[in-house]
Scaffold this motif. Sequence first.
Motif, PDB file in Angstrom:
ATOM      1  N   ILE A 470      95.378   6.423  29.665  1.00  0.00           N
ATOM      2  CA  ILE A 470      94.302   6.103  30.395  1.00  0.00           C
ATOM      3  C   ILE A 470      93.413   7.488  30.402  1.00  0.00           C
ATOM      4  O   ILE A 470      94.058   8.647  30.848  1.00  0.00           O
ATOM      5  N   ASP A 471      92.197   7.197  30.132  1.00  0.00           N
ATOM      6  CA  ASP A 471      91.172   8.436  30.076  1.00  0.00           C
ATOM      7  C   ASP A 471      90.432   8.223  31.291  1.00  0.00           C
ATOM      8  O   ASP A 471      89.341   7.191  31.353  1.00  0.00           O
ATOM      9  N   ILE A 472      89.977   9.148  32.069  1.00  0.00           N
ATOM     10  CA  ILE A 472      89.017   9.177  33.387  1.00  0.00           C
ATOM     11  C   ILE A 472      88.053  10.280  33.024  1.00  0.00           C
ATOM     12  O   ILE A 472      88.728  11.676  33.158  1.00  0.00           O
ATOM     13  N   TYR A 473      86.877  10.027  33.092  1.00  0.00           N
ATOM     14  CA  TYR A 473      85.831  10.958  33.118  1.00  0.00           C
ATOM     15  C   TYR A 473      84.874  11.076  34.721  1.00  0.00           C
ATOM     16  O   TYR A 473      84.496   9.823  34.803  1.00  0.00           O
ATOM     17  N   THR A 474      84.673  11.952  35.259  1.00  0.00           N
ATOM     18  CA  THR A 474      83.707  11.759  36.473  1.00  0.00           C
ATOM     19  C   THR A 474      82.754  13.166  36.498  1.00  0.00           C
ATOM     20  O   THR A 474      82.837  14.182  36.088  1.00  0.00           O
ATOM     21  N   PHE A 475      81.486  12.699  36.867  1.00  0.00           N
ATOM     22  CA  PHE A 475      80.695  13.782  37.466  1.00  0.00           C
ATOM     23  C   PHE A 475      80.087  13.585  38.995  1.00  0.00           C
ATOM     24  O   PHE A 475      79.808  12.399  39.153  1.00  0.00           O
ATOM     25  N   LYS A 476      80.268  14.339  39.931  1.00  0.00           N
ATOM     26  CA  LYS A 476      79.967  14.091  41.214  1.00  0.00           C
ATOM     27  C   LYS A 476      79.217  15.432  41.895  1.00  0.00           C
ATOM     28  O   LYS A 476      79.333  16.502  41.553  1.00  0.00           O
ATOM     29  N   LEU A 477      78.044  14.926  42.369  1.00  0.00           N
ATOM     30  CA  LEU A 477      77.286  15.938  43.174  1.00  0.00           C
ATOM     31  C   LEU A 477      76.879  15.461  44.630  1.00  0.00           C
ATOM     32  O   LEU A 477      76.488  14.113  44.864  1.00  0.00           O
ATOM     33  N   ASP A 478      77.130  16.390  45.533  1.00  0.00           N
ATOM     34  CA  ASP A 478      76.907  16.269  46.771  1.00  0.00           C
ATOM     35  C   ASP A 478      75.958  17.186  47.607  1.00  0.00           C
ATOM     36  O   ASP A 478      76.323  18.535  47.300  1.00  0.00           O
ATOM     37  N   PHE A 479      74.996  16.800  48.363  1.00  0.00           N
ATOM     38  CA  PHE A 479      74.139  17.821  48.895  1.00  0.00           C
ATOM     39  C   PHE A 479      73.995  17.442  50.342  1.00  0.00           C
ATOM     40  O   PHE A 479      73.747  16.408  50.740  1.00  0.00           O
ATOM     41  N   GLU A 480      73.950  18.535  51.067  1.00  0.00           N
ATOM     42  CA  GLU A 480      73.536  18.390  52.645  1.00  0.00           C
ATOM     43  C   GLU A 480      72.648  19.348  53.038  1.00  0.00           C
ATOM     44  O   GLU A 480      72.774  20.666  52.662  1.00  0.00           O
ATOM     45  N   GLN A 481      71.897  19.052  54.281  1.00  0.00           N
ATOM     46  CA  GLN A 481      71.095  20.031  54.881  1.00  0.00           C
ATOM     47  C   GLN A 481      70.647  19.436  56.064  1.00  0.00           C
ATOM     48  O   GLN A 481      70.333  18.436  56.196  1.00  0.00           O
ATOM     49  N   ASP A 482      70.182  20.599  56.825  1.00  0.00           N
ATOM     50  CA  ASP A 482      69.578  20.051  58.362  1.00  0.00           C
ATOM     51  C   ASP A 482      68.140  19.583  57.974  1.00  0.00           C
ATOM     52  O   ASP A 482      67.383  20.225  57.383  1.00  0.00           O
ATOM     53  N   ALA A 483      67.994  18.699  58.675  1.00  0.00           N
ATOM     54  CA  ALA A 483      66.637  18.063  58.418  1.00  0.00           C
ATOM     55  C   ALA A 483      66.327  16.641  59.386  1.00  0.00           C
ATOM     56  O   ALA A 483      67.579  15.953  59.828  1.00  0.00           O
ATOM     57  N   LEU A 484      65.258  16.547  59.990  1.00  0.00           N
ATOM     58  CA  LEU A 484      65.058  15.419  60.948  1.00  0.00           C
ATOM     59  C   LEU A 484      65.821  15.577  61.924  1.00  0.00           C
ATOM     60  O   LEU A 484      66.150  14.625  62.767  1.00  0.00           O
ATOM     61  N   GLY A 485      66.105  16.680  62.533  1.00  0.00           N
ATOM     62  CA  GLY A 485      66.714  16.720  63.780  1.00  0.00           C
ATOM     63  C   GLY A 485      68.089  16.686  63.722  1.00  0.00           C
ATOM     64  O   GLY A 485      68.939  16.433  64.869  1.00  0.00           O
ATOM     65  N   GLY A 486      68.794  16.329  62.382  1.00  0.00           N
ATOM     66  CA  GLY A 486      70.228  16.123  62.049  1.00  0.00           C
ATOM     67  C   GLY A 486      70.451  16.737  60.979  1.00  0.00           C
ATOM     68  O   GLY A 486      70.088  17.730  60.289  1.00  0.00           O
ATOM     69  N   LYS A 487      71.768  16.051  60.415  1.00  0.00           N
ATOM     70  CA  LYS A 487      72.255  16.723  59.132  1.00  0.00           C
ATOM     71  C   LYS A 487      71.888  15.370  58.231  1.00  0.00           C
ATOM     72  O   LYS A 487      72.510  14.157  58.238  1.00  0.00           O
ATOM     73  N   LEU A 488      71.139  15.585  57.011  1.00  0.00           N
ATOM     74  CA  LEU A 488      70.999  14.775  56.073  1.00  0.00           C
ATOM     75  C   LEU A 488      71.816  14.892  54.706  1.00  0.00           C
ATOM     76  O   LEU A 488      71.792  15.941  54.188  1.00  0.00           O
ATOM     77  N   GLY A 489      72.408  13.945  54.235  1.00  0.00           N
ATOM     78  CA  GLY A 489      73.094  14.117  53.064  1.00  0.00           C
ATOM     79  C   GLY A 489      73.053  13.125  51.989  1.00  0.00           C
ATOM     80  O   GLY A 489      72.380  12.107  52.329  1.00  0.00           O
ATOM     81  N   ALA A 490      73.085  13.470  50.736  1.00  0.00           N
ATOM     82  CA  ALA A 490      72.717  12.695  49.489  1.00  0.00           C
ATOM     83  C   ALA A 490      73.643  13.066  48.541  1.00  0.00           C
ATOM     84  O   ALA A 490      73.959  14.318  48.326  1.00  0.00           O
ATOM     85  N   GLY A 491      74.000  12.394  47.516  1.00  0.00           N
ATOM     86  CA  GLY A 491      74.820  12.275  46.574  1.00  0.00           C
ATOM     87  C   GLY A 491      74.900  11.371  45.428  1.00  0.00           C
ATOM     88  O   GLY A 491      74.274  10.385  45.678  1.00  0.00           O
ATOM     89  N   THR A 492      75.434  11.723  44.205  1.00  0.00           N
ATOM     90  CA  THR A 492      75.786  10.818  43.148  1.00  0.00           C
ATOM     91  C   THR A 492      76.941  11.132  42.414  1.00  0.00           C
ATOM     92  O   THR A 492      77.392  12.087  42.633  1.00  0.00           O
ATOM     93  N   LYS A 493      77.526   9.957  41.855  1.00  0.00           N
ATOM     94  CA  LYS A 493      78.642   9.878  41.202  1.00  0.00           C
ATOM     95  C   LYS A 493      78.597   9.268  39.955  1.00  0.00           C
ATOM     96  O   LYS A 493      78.160   7.986  40.074  1.00  0.00           O
TER      97      LYS A 493
END
Length: 861
Positions: A470-493
């Motif tokens: 079994i071979d597994i390859y992954t790419f993952k990106l996570d980003f968080e920042q204070d925004a809109l009066g709270g904490k906004l996060g977004a990412g991809t995998k």
Amino acid sequence: MNLKNMVKKFSTYKYNDLNISIINFRISKFSYKKKGSATLFIKYSINNPLIWMLFFILPTALTAQSFTIKGKIEDDKKASVPFANVVLYDNAVPPKMVRAEASDLDGNFSVGNVEPGNYKLQISFLGLEDKMLDLSLENRDIDMGLITMKQSGVQLETTVITAKRALVEVKPDRTVFNVEGTINSAGDNAFGLLRKAPGILVDNNNNVSVLGRTGVLVYVDGKKLPLTGDDLTNYLESISSEQIDKIDIISNPGARYEAQGNAGIIDIRLRRNKNYGTNGNLSGAYSQGEYGRYSINAGLNNRSEKFNFFGSGGFNINKGYSNMLFQNEQNGLYMNESNRFLNERNGINGKLGLDYYISKNSTIGFLYSGNIRNSSGKTFNRVEISPLTEKNIIDSILIANNENDRSNDDHVFNINYAYKGKKSSTLNIDLDYGRYDNEGLSYQPNEYFDPTETVILSGYFSEYETPVSIDIYTFKLDFEQDALGGKLGAGTKISRVNSDNVFKFYELNEGDRVLVQNRSNEFNYDESVYAGYVNYNRTLSKKISLSAGIRGELTDALGVLTAFDPSQQEDPVDLFYFQLFPSVGLSYNVSMGNTLNINYGRRVNRPDYQVLNPFREQLSELSFSKGNPFLRPEIVNNYEIGYTMFFRYNIKMSYSRTNDQITRLMGPEPSDPRASFISWDNLTIKDVYALNLALPFQFTKWWNAFFNVNGSFIDHQADYGNGAVIDIQAWSYNVFSQHTFNLPFGLTGELSGWYSGPGIWGGVFIYEPSWSLNVGLQKKFFKNAMNVKLSGEDLFYQSGWSGYSAFNGLKGIGQGNWDSRRVSLSVSYSFGNSAVKSRNRKTGIEEETKRLGGEGGGGPR
């Protein structure tokens, strides 16, 4: 007396349509003889679980006489002080916390369950000077009256209190089982600890469920394991408890986590030295049951201004056994089957990491982890075949004494970049590659004897090879920042998995080894998942906070079966679908220390790679298992309501509905009236209603306890046609309790245990109660640098399983146990500078590594 008569003497069962009941039938030990019957030793067990449950209830009635300290707090302007911290300490040096409370809205406080003695009462509130009061509690309650706190004008010296982590911490998004400090973990391993963790149930086939829900992802240090079945069990058993810090149980993960896993995530966190400088630890453990096992582990950490190097490794040898007994009725035949499995496993695991601190805000890291395991086993399988109308008259006996050897090589590489910027922004990028190789060889003789077991009627000898890569390859990106009066996060995998499985079946005839083309094939499975998510957290008011997110996943998968015999060729399985997985949570602060949490999440459970594999794997000619390449992913909607009271008591109610539940089924083989097989299919609906209580208590200054009570109602529904119907409802409950005692001479004692009530495994097997009681003792030396633990596990040998099933023309009862009654000794030693911290890292391959296939194996059928 033969095995069948022993069963009749010590157990009762009856068939009433499809219902079977078993009363107090448990294997203590049995041995196999090639000629003659298996020998079964039955020992006394406690029939009434209510007697055993006194272990959990009685302590509340035996606590020492205790009293209450109360009073009212106001400031120097005569205003009440709500939510002030009120902490009671003993007079030790340094002082130890006895109890902690908070004042109510009117400034009143009450500290209960306090034994007579001398104490210090500390009262603190932001903006006011701390108040430290000496008091002596005799055989009566104390009313401190009105206590006035002055406005803070100078910084006072404070007493430093060192706190010990609680055994179980219940947080809004997870339950944390702190393993490192518990005594009864000595000599155990990661898989054994799952049986003790609150809210987790492990069935007879080593399948794991949380809050009554199956489909659990298992991580190690934030990295998902691509293993299932025996391979997952063997991997976790190669990690000793001395290497484990804690286990995170996340029953309803948010959008940032991959949607895979209906019941959530179990993340096993290994010990990591969190201090600056050069430091390390050494540990060793030995455990003795019927067979012995031992482990040796070491860790080292060094950090300079720009670099941090860390590494750890372990070596272990495990020997053990398991027993299984089945009595099946099918196609007018009665099959009385006994199995004894002997196995030996050894393994080496290690981790090496390097972090480079590019700047104050940026870090790049490299991480390698590996696990190499070898195992060998023998199975002593015996099946007595009789007419159903005359069970005492044996027609023939099948003897299938198998041998198997297996080797596993797992290697994972990770590159990580982390950045911390302004406005609390964070960026995390992971690149991962994992390679998992599994080589297996099994030898299986099948010999049929006459009833006297002196004449061989027929024989068939075979071998099969089962290499898996079994071979597994992954790419993952996570980003968080204070925004809109709270904490906004977004990412991809983005992840890609390729699983190549080969099954070669050989006939053995007078020394010749001939490949059987129509029993051999290759199964290749390719899967790519493209995912993205958005998550938002915000405090809406002083009392209400919100967490919401949505995750989208596009799945593109292709399964191709290449038969060695072209006439056996099947069409490929091609899957392409997009799904959305919303999650939302609300938290309401009712009052100081009292919080209400409401959560919803939608999740998916894709079939494990090996469950899709249609290979036929045998325990004997009459018992085998095979996968189903046409399984559909199961979808679950989870709803949870949780309430935390006084910062410590937690209650959680949940409901989940699973569509197309993937389940393990047992039934007769149409081509042979004597044979039965295990297969996989989708249930129509599975509903689970669950209630969980987490209750810590401090009965006295020297006696602390924790109780976890979990109850569930499960409803299984499916109709496969031709009379194969599943309509099963069952209540289930389990209780875990641990008591810690501070004893003289610096000793710490521990008494723990669990009780599991009846319930359902898979879709059709209804199991009966089981329980375990454990004791332990701990002593620390050399200013706490050395820690010695002695423990005894499953003292009454009652952690085995038993139950019954009735499906598609097969009725059966079964039971089994393993080498669970043990005595263990562990010693650990920490050395070096205790002032440096290493970076705690997760990787991007976390989500894929749970679904790699196992060997299958024994179980109810």
